[in-house]
Scaffold this motif. Sequence first.
Motif, short mmCIF file in Angstrom:
data_model
loop_
_atom_site.label_atom_id
_atom_site.label_comp_id
_atom_site.label_asym_id
_atom_site.label_seq_id
_atom_site.Cartn_x
_atom_site.Cartn_y
_atom_site.Cartn_z
N ARG A 149 -16.08 4.48 24.44
CA ARG A 149 -15.12 3.39 24.12
C ARG A 149 -13.78 3.96 23.67
O ARG A 149 -12.73 3.45 24.02
N ASP A 153 -10.29 3.42 25.46
CA ASP A 153 -9.16 2.87 24.72
C ASP A 153 -7.92 3.74 24.90
O ASP A 153 -6.81 3.22 25.08
N ASP A 158 -8.41 -0.64 26.48
CA ASP A 158 -9.33 -1.77 26.49
C ASP A 158 -10.63 -1.50 25.73
O ASP A 158 -11.64 -2.16 25.96
N GLY A 159 -10.62 -0.56 24.81
CA GLY A 159 -11.84 -0.19 24.09
C GLY A 159 -12.46 -1.32 23.29
O GLY A 159 -13.63 -1.29 22.96
N ASP A 160 -11.67 -2.35 22.97
CA ASP A 160 -12.21 -3.46 22.18
C ASP A 160 -12.69 -4.63 23.04
O ASP A 160 -13.22 -5.60 22.54
N TRP A 168 -14.51 -2.89 28.80
CA TRP A 168 -14.12 -1.47 28.77
C TRP A 168 -15.00 -0.60 29.67
O TRP A 168 -14.52 0.36 30.25
#
Length: 193
Positions: A149, A153, A158-160, A168
């Motif tokens: 993740r 990110d 887009d890790g969240d 992600w």
Amino acid sequence: MPRNQRGFTLMEMIGVIAVIAILASMATPLIFEAIRNARISAFVEDVNSLRTSVASYYQDTGRFPLHIPTDNRNGRRLLTTNNVNNPIAGWNGPYIEKEFANPFQEGGYRAVLTSNNANYQFDLDGDGNVDTSGVSVIRVNNVSDADARRISDILDGDGDVESGAGAWNMAGRVKRFGAAGNSNHLIIFLSRT
């Protein structure tokens, strides 16, 4: 011995040891987090360097390289050595100065691969549609979800995002690969035809 000279009492020593233990317990997680972040940052640097190397290789040869640092067979390390038995026209390497490592498992699998296989297709813009077919990727195994993740990110921001077309692990340049019980593999988009 004069009366005004005295050492530390047992209670004072216990107090000092307790303070040291508390400080150590507070610092240890921060140290491990710093080590983890350094490992991920170095890996992302390697990915960006490989992206450049793959582009140079493609420009010289008109195709993507196969490079598996742990495989010494002829033609399996094309970023450092041309195929001896069947030389690749235009090869002007080596394209990397040093072998890249898998920072998530010492000696763990890592490779630059090329494929049209559905597992190696990417939805780069996160709209739910495949944007690539013939791609060059880096694949590394034994990457935890937290590390994967974080990498996503850094590379995609887009890790969240945990669900939907833009999740992600499914959209952007970073995605999971493998069967449900063995999805600790990570593939990262390097280039496409």
